[in-house]
Design a protein around this motif. Structure first.
Motif, PDB file in Angstrom:
ATOM      1  N   GLN A  35       3.314  90.688  18.294  1.00 49.43           N
ATOM      2  CA  GLN A  35       2.088  90.171  17.691  1.00 49.43           C
ATOM      3  C   GLN A  35       0.838  90.845  18.237  1.00 49.43           C
ATOM      4  O   GLN A  35      -0.205  90.894  17.571  1.00 49.43           O
ATOM      5  CB  GLN A  35       1.983  88.657  17.920  1.00 49.43           C
ATOM      6  CG  GLN A  35       3.053  87.853  17.179  1.00 49.43           C
ATOM      7  CD  GLN A  35       4.235  87.566  18.078  1.00 49.43           C
ATOM      8  OE1 GLN A  35       4.687  88.456  18.782  1.00 49.43           O
ATOM      9  NE2 GLN A  35       4.727  86.333  18.031  1.00 49.43           N
ATOM     10  N   GLN A  36       0.910  91.351  19.460  1.00 51.09           N
ATOM     11  CA  GLN A  36      -0.279  91.962  20.055  1.00 51.09           C
ATOM     12  C   GLN A  36      -0.724  93.214  19.305  1.00 51.09           C
ATOM     13  O   GLN A  36      -1.909  93.556  19.303  1.00 51.09           O
ATOM     14  CB  GLN A  36      -0.001  92.293  21.528  1.00 51.09           C
ATOM     15  CG  GLN A  36       0.116  91.053  22.403  1.00 51.09           C
ATOM     16  CD  GLN A  36       0.537  91.389  23.818  1.00 51.09           C
ATOM     17  OE1 GLN A  36       1.599  91.942  24.048  1.00 51.09           O
ATOM     18  NE2 GLN A  36      -0.317  91.055  24.781  1.00 51.09           N
TER      19      GLN A  36
ATOM     20  N   TYR B  39      -3.457  88.246  15.608  1.00 52.42           N
ATOM     21  CA  TYR B  39      -3.106  87.946  16.998  1.00 52.42           C
ATOM     22  C   TYR B  39      -4.241  87.170  17.635  1.00 52.42           C
ATOM     23  O   TYR B  39      -5.409  87.570  17.553  1.00 52.42           O
ATOM     24  CB  TYR B  39      -2.847  89.237  17.780  1.00 52.42           C
ATOM     25  CG  TYR B  39      -2.663  89.022  19.261  1.00 52.42           C
ATOM     26  CD1 TYR B  39      -1.583  88.296  19.747  1.00 52.42           C
ATOM     27  CD2 TYR B  39      -3.592  89.513  20.180  1.00 52.42           C
ATOM     28  CE1 TYR B  39      -1.403  88.080  21.097  1.00 52.42           C
ATOM     29  CE2 TYR B  39      -3.426  89.304  21.542  1.00 52.42           C
ATOM     30  CZ  TYR B  39      -2.331  88.588  21.996  1.00 52.42           C
ATOM     31  OH  TYR B  39      -2.161  88.373  23.331  1.00 52.42           O
TER      32      TYR B  39
END
Length: 638
Positions: free
Chosen positions: A434-435, A560
């Motif tokens: 997700q980052q 994110y």
């Protein structure tokens, strides 16, 4: 040296006892230009200059009538010198033992008055048995096999020492020779030491290849004449200037007088060399400071990671029975982060306090690369960068910085360095796919480098495909140095294509409208920026704009949320809950109090009504008095 090759070149010295004695020694093995000049500048008041010159000439002349006997002794391994009384009278202060095939110095008894001694062309390996010759002025040991200078400590009157063509490697044991004026060591291989009274030093043909091996001579204030010809050092282009720079007191070099122009040029070159050394030293200091700073940043990073690991371990122990569910904020899913509570343990706290504040981050520009070390380096993005420097940077490297902190400055990065196309992440705690969603807010990325060290996400098998899927609008060319192929893009779409559809279908309608609105704004911004540009550039930016719209509608739902943002939202929710709870409690309390008052009023009202009626009847029973009282009250009010 060959006997008979010595001649006087200074008649004036022979006639004046206050002048130095000049001799030229020429060897048959050296060319004419390699003449060696000895100059005795010491005070010659103790003996006439004419006599010394005459003695040297006679001593080193070829003599056929000498009768010298070397007798072996049964009591000693050294031969004993014996001369006839006539020879002692004729040559009382000089002795020549050249070409006698000697391997040791003989014992010389009864010759304490000797001033000139010649051992040329023998096989002597050690200087011995001459300590009793304390009046000796000149000692010639040319062409022997001597390896060490020794046995001379008692010869305090010695002024000329000739040790050419031996096997000497180091000058030593000459501290007591305070009167030594001439030292000839040509044809040897050795190091050089300091001789504070030395004026003339002949180092021809000594295999000297670097000035460092003789740099100690620069400390001699008395040395005025030196020779290095026949050595490898003399063939170097820097030879003469280097010698003059370090030995400014010299008057002659290689038998040639030093001119003022040569000194001036040497001085100029010395200043340039000094500037180079200072600059080199400055660069070395900067490199060392950079190394120490990076080590300091790495140390702080390790301490921080240890702290986070300890906190996470404690939270896992506390919440092992009650796992925390993901929180829903505005329709988007937030990953649950452990709250960073509790102080640092004393050991880590002391270690952090020991770090210097100014050395906990580093900003470095090297060519087209901007390197940032430590979280404090992110503040440099707020400085006023020159247009030239900012436009030159194409690569930005982050090291020892939390990725969540990097996310906060990505908008600044896009504005400050519009040509940055390559991002590098090392030790940034990239731990989940997700980052990578946060990188979508940049203008463009052509290359992405994620170092495995300190970024566990690289251990995921499909992480590259997720990056290509989520950042497909950038059309990246390389990931970790590997070219991106069309097959990679197809595979990324197959693996994660459904993910964007699921994420968008789960979003509330107002969020989709917001995303579409953002896409419209960006497209309009691109159109404004493309005004006045060339058609080719406009077409390219229009294509980018179209891809951006597709990205926003299909993939922008995959966002994110950083740890700090999550904590802020969590705190905001807690504050709202607290306010609502307090407000409801106040309402309930107020309603309860009103109800209690109403019940009490219902109980007291009948009696209160009777008392009100009674008081009114009593008050108006006397009509005249009541009227006067009312009139008086009206008057008082005026």
């Amino acid at each position: 040296m060959i006997p008979g090759k010595y001649r006087s070149v200074s008649g004036r010295a022979a006639n004046n006892v206050n002048c130095g004695l000049h001799l030229v020694i020429q060897t048959s093995s050296l060319p004419e230009k390699n003449k060696v000049e000895f100059k005795l500048n010491k005070d010659t008041s103790s003996f006439p200059g004419r006599l010394l010159q005459h003695d040297l000439e006679r001593n080193y002349s070829s003599r056929q009538g000498d009768h010298i006997n070397l007798v072996s002794s049964s009591l000693s391994s050294f031969p004993i010198l014996q001369r006839s009384s006539e020879e002692k009278i004729l040559y009382s202060d000089r002795l020549s033992l050249e070409r006698q095939k000697l391997t040791v110095c003989p014992i010389i008894n009864g010759e304490d008055h000797l001033r000139l001694l010649n051992f040329q062309h023998n096989f002597i390996t050690r200087i011995q048995n001459i300590s009793n010759l304390q009046k000796l002025i000149s000692l010639d040991l040319y062409d022997n096999q001597i390896e060490e200078i020794s046995g001379l400590s008692t010869l305090r009157c010695l002024r000329v020492l000739l040790l050419g063509k031996n096997r000497i490697k180091k000058i030593s044991n000459l501290e007591n020779l305070k009167s030594l004026d001439v030292l000839d060591l040509h044809g040897n291989q050795r190091d050089v030491d300091n001789l504070p009274c030395l004026q003339h030093l002949f180092l021809s043909f000594n295999n000297i290849s670097s000035f460092d091996s003789v740099s100690c001579l620069a400390d001699s204030s008395s040395l005025s004449d030196i020779t290095f010809d026949g050595n490898p050092i003399a063939q170097e282009s820097w030879y003469k200037h280097t010698v003059l720079q370090n030995m400014m007191q010299l008057r002659q070099l290689d038998m040639k007088r030093i001119t003022e122009e040569e000194r001036r040029m040497a001085s100029v070159l010395a200043k340039k060399e000094e500037e180079k050394k200072r600059e080199s030293h400055k660069q070395s200091l900067l490199k060392e400071k950079r190394r120490l700073t990076i080590n300091n940043v790495a140390r702080q990073w390790d301490l921080q990671q240890q702290r986070v690991a300890n906190i996470a371990t404690n939270e896992d122990r506390k919440d092992s029975d009650s796992p925390q569910d993901p929180c829903q904020i505005d329709g988007s899913t937030l990953s649950a982060f452990p709250e960073e509570t509790g102080p640092l343990d004393s050991g880590l706290n002391n270690a952090l306090q020991g770090l210097s504040v100014i050395d906990t981050y580093l900003v470095e520009v090297d060519g087209d690369t901007l390197s940032l070390y430590g979280s404090g380096a992110l503040e440099s993005l707020d400085r006023n960068w020159s247009v030239q420097t900012a436009g030159m940077i194409t690569t930005v490297s982050f090291t020892f910085i939390e990725f969540d902190e990097i996310v906060q400055v990505l908008p600044k990065l896009k504005i400050k360095f519009p040509n940055s196309l390559h991002l590098k992440f090392k030790e940034t705690n990239l731990v989940m796919l997700q980052q990578f969603n946060a990188l979508a807010q940049l203008r463009r990325i052509d290359q992405l480098t994620i170092d495995p060290q300190g970024n566990p996400v690289v251990n995921f098998t499909l992480w590259k495909y997720y990056v290509l899927f989520r950042l497909s609008h950038f059309s990246m060319q390389k990931i970790n140095g590997t070219e991106v192929t069309q097959n990679d893009m197809i595979m990324a779409e197959r693996l994660f294509g459904i993910l964007a559809h699921v994420a968008s279908s789960e979003l509330p309608q107002y969020r989709l409208i917001s995303i579409l609105g953002d896409a419209r704004k960006k497209q309009f911004q691109y159109l404004l920026e493309s005004k006045g540009k060339k058609p080719g550039i406009i077409n390219e930016e229009n294509n980018d704009s179209k891809r951006l719209v597709g990205e926003n509608t299909n993939r922008a739902t995959l966002n994110y949320t950083t740890r700090d943002f999550y904590n802020e939202k969590l705190e905001e929710i807690k504050e709202k809950k607290k306010f609502c709870k307090t407000y409801i409690e106040d309402l309930v309390k107020e309603a309860t109090e009103i109800n209690m008052k109403n019940e009490a009023l219902q109980k007291l009202w009948p009696q209160m009504f009777i008392e009100l009626v009674r008081d009114a009847v009593i008050e108006i029973r006397n009509k005249n008095s009541y009227m006067k009282l009312c009139l008086q009250q009206i008057t008082d009010q005026k």
